[in-house]
Design an enzyme around this catalytic site. Sequence first.
Site, mmCIF file in Angstrom:
data_model
loop_
_atom_site.group_PDB
_atom_site.id
_atom_site.type_symbol
_atom_site.label_atom_id
_atom_site.label_comp_id
_atom_site.label_asym_id
_atom_site.label_seq_id
_atom_site.Cartn_x
_atom_site.Cartn_y
_atom_site.Cartn_z
ATOM 1 N N GLU A 1 20.509 -26.667 1.448
ATOM 2 C CA GLU A 1 20.404 -25.316 2.019
ATOM 3 C C GLU A 1 21.815 -24.769 2.178
ATOM 4 O O GLU A 1 22.629 -25.349 2.885
ATOM 5 C CB GLU A 1 19.678 -25.365 3.364
ATOM 6 C CG GLU A 1 19.776 -24.089 4.191
ATOM 7 C CD GLU A 1 19.238 -22.839 3.479
ATOM 8 O OE1 GLU A 1 18.058 -22.826 3.125
ATOM 9 O OE2 GLU A 1 20.029 -21.878 3.274
ATOM 10 N N GLY B 1 16.194 -22.977 8.894
ATOM 11 C CA GLY B 1 15.271 -21.995 9.463
ATOM 12 C C GLY B 1 15.014 -20.856 8.479
ATOM 13 O O GLY B 1 14.033 -20.123 8.620
ATOM 14 N N TYR C 1 5.890 -3.061 4.568
ATOM 15 C CA TYR C 1 5.817 -3.457 5.971
ATOM 16 C C TYR C 1 7.195 -3.586 6.605
ATOM 17 O O TYR C 1 7.372 -3.294 7.797
ATOM 18 C CB TYR C 1 4.968 -4.717 6.157
ATOM 19 C CG TYR C 1 5.656 -6.051 5.909
ATOM 20 C CD1 TYR C 1 6.302 -6.727 6.942
ATOM 21 C CD2 TYR C 1 5.645 -6.650 4.659
ATOM 22 C CE1 TYR C 1 6.918 -7.951 6.723
ATOM 23 C CE2 TYR C 1 6.248 -7.868 4.434
ATOM 24 C CZ TYR C 1 6.890 -8.518 5.476
ATOM 25 O OH TYR C 1 7.491 -9.728 5.251
ATOM 26 N N ILE C 2 8.203 -3.977 5.831
ATOM 27 C CA ILE C 2 9.537 -4.120 6.423
ATOM 28 C C ILE C 2 10.067 -2.734 6.794
ATOM 29 O O ILE C 2 10.625 -2.524 7.877
ATOM 30 C CB ILE C 2 10.482 -4.881 5.460
ATOM 31 C CG1 ILE C 2 9.998 -6.336 5.339
ATOM 32 C CG2 ILE C 2 11.931 -4.824 5.949
ATOM 33 C CD1 ILE C 2 10.798 -7.221 4.408
ATOM 34 N N ARG D 1 10.934 -7.717 -2.265
ATOM 35 C CA ARG D 1 11.711 -8.959 -2.323
ATOM 36 C C ARG D 1 11.522 -9.615 -3.672
ATOM 37 O O ARG D 1 10.487 -9.453 -4.305
ATOM 38 C CB ARG D 1 11.284 -9.906 -1.192
ATOM 39 C CG ARG D 1 11.438 -9.212 0.141
ATOM 40 C CD ARG D 1 11.568 -10.064 1.347
ATOM 41 N NE ARG D 1 12.241 -11.299 1.329
ATOM 42 C CZ ARG D 1 13.470 -11.503 1.819
ATOM 43 N NH1 ARG D 1 14.182 -10.479 2.282
ATOM 44 N NH2 ARG D 1 13.999 -12.710 1.831
ATOM 45 N N ASP E 1 7.820 -18.404 -0.429
ATOM 46 C CA ASP E 1 8.057 -17.144 -1.140
ATOM 47 C C ASP E 1 8.346 -17.347 -2.620
ATOM 48 O O ASP E 1 7.978 -16.507 -3.446
ATOM 49 C CB ASP E 1 9.243 -16.400 -0.525
ATOM 50 C CG ASP E 1 8.865 -15.661 0.749
ATOM 51 O OD1 ASP E 1 7.759 -15.894 1.260
ATOM 52 O OD2 ASP E 1 9.678 -14.850 1.225
ATOM 53 N N HIS F 1 -16.420 -7.854 28.327
ATOM 54 C CA HIS F 1 -16.274 -6.440 28.621
ATOM 55 C C HIS F 1 -15.258 -6.272 29.730
ATOM 56 O O HIS F 1 -15.323 -7.010 30.712
ATOM 57 C CB HIS F 1 -17.630 -5.851 29.044
ATOM 58 C CG HIS F 1 -17.538 -4.399 29.388
ATOM 59 N ND1 HIS F 1 -17.347 -3.422 28.438
ATOM 60 C CD2 HIS F 1 -17.554 -3.770 30.590
ATOM 61 C CE1 HIS F 1 -17.278 -2.238 29.032
ATOM 62 N NE2 HIS F 1 -17.396 -2.427 30.336
#
Length: 465
Positions: free
Chosen positions: A32, A37, A182-183, A274, A314, A443
């Site tokens: 990474e 994260g 949405y972003i 993206r 992703d 309710h």
Amino acid sequence: MTEFDLVVLGGGTGNAVASAGAEEGLDVALVERDRLGGTCLNRGCNPSKKLIHRADVAETVRQAGSLGVEASVEDVAFADVVDDVNATITAEAESKAETARESDRLTFFQNEGRFVGERTVEVDADGGREEITAEKIVLAGGSRPLIPDAIDGTDEVDFLTSADALRLRERPDRLVIVGGGYIAAEMGHFFGAMGAEVAVVSHSDVLVSREDRDVAEFVTDAYAERYDVYTGYGATELVEEGDENEGTKLVRAEPEDGEQIEVRGDEVLVATGRRPNSDTWNVEAAGIDTDEKGFVETDRFLETSVDGVWAIGDIAGNYMFKHSGDKEAEYAVRNAVRGERASVEYPGMAHAIFGSPQVGSLGKTEGDLDREEYDVGTFAYDDTALGVALADDGFAKAIAAPDGEILGFHVVGPHASMLVHEVATAVSAGADADRLAETIHVHPALSEVVQGAFREVRGHPPTGI
Ligand SMILES: Cc1cc2nc3c(=O)[nH]c(=O)nc-3n(C[C@H](O)[C@H](O)[C@H](O)COP(=O)(O)OP(=O)(O)OC[C@H]3O[C@@H](n4cnc5c(N)ncnc54)[C@H](O)[C@@H]3O)c2cc1C
């Protein structure tokens, strides 16, 4: 060349796979280049929702007067808000890195990596490069903002991506957002509620165009009441203005046919989607197949075209949400670490948009349905007691097959991100629309909006009698 039992590429969702592998006794390498994260923790879900909560508080105070509670927002300590949110995130990322470094079985390469051959990855190391390999590789390589070539000037003009916008310490007075997904909706809400003038330039004719059309139109109308919303305009150029407009950025945009518009702001946020990081990982060198957009192709076991290489999150592009990536990580652990061959399932897969209004959604939209026979039931928030009390608009929409199978559920309005979960659980448990309609709902909890939509879609009387 150093050999491991398991190499995990990407420390977002991949971090959980690497830790599980090490805990189960494998010798694991984790590559990474940035903070552990990944996108969610450092520049995605986490900071955005933490900031948006504060925006929601400001919005609630501003709207309190309509409920007879006189209040006003005196000031927002913008830099402190951003610093505070980012400090918690940095601490969490550092704690993950410390855990990774302390593990005897996990070697954490905090550097850039790339495939140089089948199951062989070259990692930058201090003063050189090191090759690592393993029989099993999990590629959790993520995605990054997509900046369309069709927009001129992106090389010369400083603009923001969502990652920059989440760390901006000075609130722009005028923000132009290019993009309508949405972003864009979430960032528009954040900056708008924090007091910026917001303009949104969206290529589609509605904002959040992937949502059910009724929901997308509702969101677009709500945003248009507060912000300058230009739908149906494709951005063509970014320009840094000079002279008397010094410090101003200009976005030029064109409709399919009609007049070009020019929208000005102190900052421009480009939130136009993206793209997968398959290029930065050089997956081609490993022989890993990708689709035309660069997403790594996987089968139902999350296996790629190369034996012993799985892809999740992703980069595999199945859903591009953190919770779907986490589900795939579970399967990567089962298949790559424990040697199972489990076929991935996404029980009750839903998503939410934390804008204003919020959206919760699951299954098919009416636009997605390739069948003729289905029923739709909608129910307004203000047809419920709590909906009236909240004095905020919204509706739930249930879509069901003639036999009662739940095909889709969409809700827009207060707490939509939570309301969608009762339907997610129902779908995952195999319940149908009648079961939801007949289940006793407290309710006057807001969940009555959900029940109302399911009563409506199955023809149950609104009172149940
Ligand atoms: C602003 C924003 C808000 C979001 N909000 C939500 C939300 O509310 N809910 C939700 O479910 N999802 C949300 N998402 C999406 C979510 O963040 C992603 O779906 C998720 O984080 C993807 O995880 P991943 O592990 O697949 O990729 P990532 O977390 O991106 O991990 C991939 C990692 O690979 C590293 N990397 C890439 N190339 C290399 C290389 N060559 N060498 C070394 N390292 C490399 C990257 O640094 C990265 O850390 C949001 C995204 C954004 C941008």
